[in-house]
Design a protein around this motif. Structure first.
Motif, PDB file in Angstrom:
ATOM      1  N   ILE A   1      55.927 -13.402  64.162  1.00 10.01           N
ATOM      2  CA  ILE A   1      56.470 -12.623  65.101  1.00 10.01           C
ATOM      3  C   ILE A   1      55.488 -12.157  66.312  1.00 10.01           C
ATOM      4  CG2 ILE A   1      57.750 -10.478  65.678  1.00 10.01           C
ATOM      5  CD1 ILE A   1      59.626 -12.415  64.086  1.00 10.01           C
ATOM      6  N   ARG A   2      55.880 -12.642  67.280  1.00  7.69           N
ATOM      7  CA  ARG A   2      54.650 -12.306  68.386  1.00  7.69           C
ATOM      8  C   ARG A   2      54.545 -10.820  68.851  1.00  7.69           C
ATOM      9  NH1 ARG A   2      56.417 -17.456  70.424  1.00  7.69           N
ATOM     10  NH2 ARG A   2      54.889 -18.976  70.356  1.00  7.69           N
ATOM     11  N   GLU A   3      53.554 -10.235  69.081  1.00  2.00           N
ATOM     12  CA  GLU A   3      53.660  -8.957  69.361  1.00  2.00           C
ATOM     13  C   GLU A   3      52.957  -8.836  70.994  1.00  2.00           C
ATOM     14  OE1 GLU A   3      53.497  -6.059  67.584  1.00  2.00           O
ATOM     15  OE2 GLU A   3      54.059  -7.358  65.903  1.00  2.00           O
ATOM     16  N   LEU A   4      54.155  -8.330  71.798  1.00  2.00           N
ATOM     17  CA  LEU A   4      54.086  -8.406  73.106  1.00  2.00           C
ATOM     18  C   LEU A   4      53.501  -6.844  73.625  1.00  2.00           C
ATOM     19  CD1 LEU A   4      57.276 -10.371  73.613  1.00  2.00           C
ATOM     20  CD2 LEU A   4      55.171 -11.411  73.589  1.00  2.00           C
ATOM     21  N   VAL A   5      53.096  -7.215  74.990  1.00  2.00           N
ATOM     22  CA  VAL A   5      52.556  -5.840  75.828  1.00  2.00           C
ATOM     23  C   VAL A   5      53.502  -5.863  76.870  1.00  2.00           C
ATOM     24  CG1 VAL A   5      50.122  -5.934  74.740  1.00  2.00           C
ATOM     25  CG2 VAL A   5      50.897  -6.974  76.767  1.00  2.00           C
ATOM     26  N   ARG A   6      53.540  -4.633  77.549  1.00  2.00           N
ATOM     27  CA  ARG A   6      54.441  -4.329  78.655  1.00  2.00           C
ATOM     28  C   ARG A   6      53.980  -4.704  79.929  1.00  2.00           C
ATOM     29  NH1 ARG A   6      56.421   1.117  78.435  1.00  2.00           N
ATOM     30  NH2 ARG A   6      56.856   0.649  80.593  1.00  2.00           N
ATOM     31  N   THR A   7      52.731  -5.411  80.056  1.00  2.00           N
ATOM     32  CA  THR A   7      52.202  -5.787  81.474  1.00  2.00           C
ATOM     33  C   THR A   7      52.943  -7.039  81.996  1.00  2.00           C
ATOM     34  OG1 THR A   7      50.772  -7.372  80.181  1.00  2.00           O
ATOM     35  CG2 THR A   7      49.955  -5.172  80.727  1.00  2.00           C
ATOM     36  N   TRP A   8      53.461  -7.994  81.307  1.00  2.00           N
ATOM     37  CA  TRP A   8      54.316  -8.923  81.924  1.00  2.00           C
ATOM     38  C   TRP A   8      55.517  -8.058  82.530  1.00  2.00           C
ATOM     39  CZ3 TRP A   8      58.919 -11.050  82.199  1.00  2.00           C
ATOM     40  CH2 TRP A   8      59.197 -12.112  82.917  1.00  2.00           C
TER      41      TRP A   8
ATOM     42  N   THR B   1      52.995 -18.324  84.243  1.00  2.00           N
ATOM     43  CA  THR B   1      51.648 -18.839  83.659  1.00  2.00           C
ATOM     44  C   THR B   1      51.481 -18.277  82.210  1.00  2.00           C
ATOM     45  OG1 THR B   1      50.529 -18.903  85.815  1.00  2.00           O
ATOM     46  CG2 THR B   1      49.113 -18.937  84.029  1.00  2.00           C
ATOM     47  N   ASP B   2      51.421 -18.942  81.342  1.00  2.00           N
ATOM     48  CA  ASP B   2      51.131 -18.665  79.874  1.00  2.00           C
ATOM     49  C   ASP B   2      52.424 -17.753  79.591  1.00  2.00           C
ATOM     50  OD1 ASP B   2      48.848 -20.093  79.512  1.00  2.00           O
ATOM     51  OD2 ASP B   2      47.560 -18.391  80.220  1.00  2.00           O
TER      52      ASP B   2
ATOM     53  N   GLY C   1      54.809 -13.271  77.873  1.00  2.00           N
ATOM     54  CA  GLY C   1      56.366 -12.493  77.762  1.00  2.00           C
ATOM     55  C   GLY C   1      57.405 -12.881  76.488  1.00  2.00           C
ATOM     56  N   GLY C   2      56.740 -13.807  75.700  1.00  2.00           N
ATOM     57  CA  GLY C   2      57.597 -14.294  74.841  1.00  2.00           C
ATOM     58  C   GLY C   2      58.479 -15.436  75.410  1.00  2.00           C
ATOM     59  N   ASN C   3      59.253 -16.277  74.505  1.00  2.00           N
ATOM     60  CA  ASN C   3      60.128 -17.243  75.151  1.00  2.00           C
ATOM     61  C   ASN C   3      61.297 -16.760  75.673  1.00  2.00           C
ATOM     62  OD1 ASN C   3      61.550 -16.632  72.588  1.00  2.00           O
ATOM     63  ND2 ASN C   3      61.319 -18.504  71.850  1.00  2.00           N
ATOM     64  N   GLY C   4      61.734 -15.568  75.558  1.00  2.00           N
ATOM     65  CA  GLY C   4      62.832 -15.046  76.028  1.00  2.00           C
ATOM     66  C   GLY C   4      62.573 -14.400  77.469  1.00  2.00           C
TER      67      GLY C   4
ATOM     68  N   ALA D   1      61.910 -16.215  79.778  1.00  2.00           N
ATOM     69  CA  ALA D   1      62.256 -17.290  80.944  1.00  2.00           C
ATOM     70  C   ALA D   1      63.842 -16.904  81.182  1.00  2.00           C
ATOM     71  CB  ALA D   1      62.481 -18.655  79.923  1.00  2.00           C
ATOM     72  N   GLU D   2      64.509 -15.839  80.485  1.00  2.00           N
ATOM     73  CA  GLU D   2      65.844 -15.421  80.954  1.00  2.00           C
ATOM     74  C   GLU D   2      65.341 -14.723  82.434  1.00  2.00           C
ATOM     75  OE1 GLU D   2      68.143 -14.789  76.904  1.00  2.00           O
ATOM     76  OE2 GLU D   2      67.333 -13.096  77.951  1.00  2.00           O
ATOM     77  N   CYS D   3      64.553 -14.263  82.732  1.00  2.00           N
ATOM     78  CA  CYS D   3      64.376 -14.000  84.054  1.00  2.00           C
ATOM     79  C   CYS D   3      64.456 -14.629  85.239  1.00  2.00           C
ATOM     80  CB  CYS D   3      63.037 -12.925  84.029  1.00  2.00           C
ATOM     81  SG  CYS D   3      62.876 -11.163  83.135  1.00  2.00           S
ATOM     82  N   LEU D   4      64.597 -15.817  84.752  1.00  2.00           N
ATOM     83  CA  LEU D   4      64.759 -16.919  85.919  1.00  2.00           C
ATOM     84  C   LEU D   4      65.893 -16.537  86.668  1.00  2.00           C
ATOM     85  CD1 LEU D   4      63.874 -20.235  84.248  1.00  2.00           C
ATOM     86  CD2 LEU D   4      62.672 -19.385  86.131  1.00  2.00           C
TER      87      LEU D   4
END
Length: 283
Positions: free
Chosen positions: A208-215, A236-237, A242-245, A247-250
């Motif tokens: 499970i990826r640990e994400l941070v709020r900077t993205w 970029t990256d 941001g995790g694969n999800g 991309a929904e911000c498109l």
């Protein structure tokens, strides 16, 4: 009279039992703004969780007839889609060198259904023109290309009182969508069982990826302005940041560009589930 209102929101905000206080309250405020605005048309940029588009996955598609699947406690029924407007939009986009697909009929999932219900009350409450943006099956469009599409859509509907909607999460990661799309058609029960198994395996294996709020913060800063400079860096990256999800911000990017105004964040809850509601309106 205002000609444009833009709302971007995560879906599943009002799912029963969802503990999202500030964002749940914000979607209520957005609903009030939509009611007051009373759009003559809703242009909805949404995605799909590998349900509606399987054997062929277009990068972008204008949907001419749509029903709501009712998955994940979502609404059912038929959308009031202005097909003639959709056909005219497709012709205009092709004339402006966008390779847009035409979806003559699609059963749209909760990425459209939940947010439509949250903002309009029902899927057939207003004329809704769905524009599908592929976010779940890489490769997907760049953020700049999504913005370019949105800008042209906004120009096409410049003479109408339009609500632009973008529906999708911010930073979040979906283990069930890491594997390539196969085109296989599953029943909803088979699908949910498969996703549950994949998620449990990811937890068991510690992937499970640990994400941070900077993205999230960088993306929200971008759509709360008018510059396009951030569009190249934000992708970029993307999966690592941001995790694969993410991309929904498109869909949010396209709606932001269609409305052509900076957005205002009403609420943002960073819990690696991508939940936020933003809104803008212009004269």
């Amino acid at each position: 009279m205002k000609k444009r209102l833009t709302v971007c929101a995560s879906h599943l905000i009002t799912l029963p039992g969802a503990p999202h206080g500030p964002v749940r309250e914000a979607i209520g405020a957005a609903r009030e703004a939509v009611d007051e605005f009373d759009p003559e048309l809703v242009v909805f940029f949404g995605t799909d969780h590998r349900r509606a588009f399987r054997s062929v996955v277009p990068t972008f598609a204008v949907v001419l007839e749509a029903t709501a699947r009712g998955d994940v406690a979502g609404p059912t029924g038929s959308y009031d889609v202005p097909a003639d407007l959709g056909r005219a939009l497709v012709a205009d986009l092709v004339a402006h060198e966008f390779d847009i697909a035409t979806a003559y009929s699609a059963a749209l999932d909760h990425a459209f259904g939940h947010t439509t219900r949250d903002l309009l009350g029902a899927v057939d409450a207003k004329p809704v023109l769905p524009i599908f943006v592929n976010c779940a099956s890489p490769p997907h469009a760049t953020f700049r290309r999504a913005a370019a599409l949105g800008r042209r859509v906004g120009e096409f509907f410049a003479d109408k009182r339009v609500l632009y909607v973008g529906s999708g999460g911010l930073a979040h990661d979906l283990p069930g969508f890491r594997e390539p799309e196969t085109g296989a058609v599953l029943t909803e029960e088979e699908r949910q069982t498969w996703i549950k198994d994949v998620n449990e395996r990811a937890r068991r294996e510690g992937t499970i990826r640990e994400l941070v709020r900077t993205w999230d913060e960088a993306f929200l800063a971008g759509i709360c302005g008018t510059s396009w400079e951030w569009l190249d860096e934000i992708g970029t990256d993307l999966v690592e940041r941001g995790g694969n999800g993410a991309a929904e911000c498109l869909t949010w990017t396209a709606a932001w560009a269609a409305g052509a105004q900076p957005l205002r964040t009403l609420a943002h809850e960073f819990d690696a589930s991508g939940r936020a509601v933003v809104i803008t309106e212009s004269a």
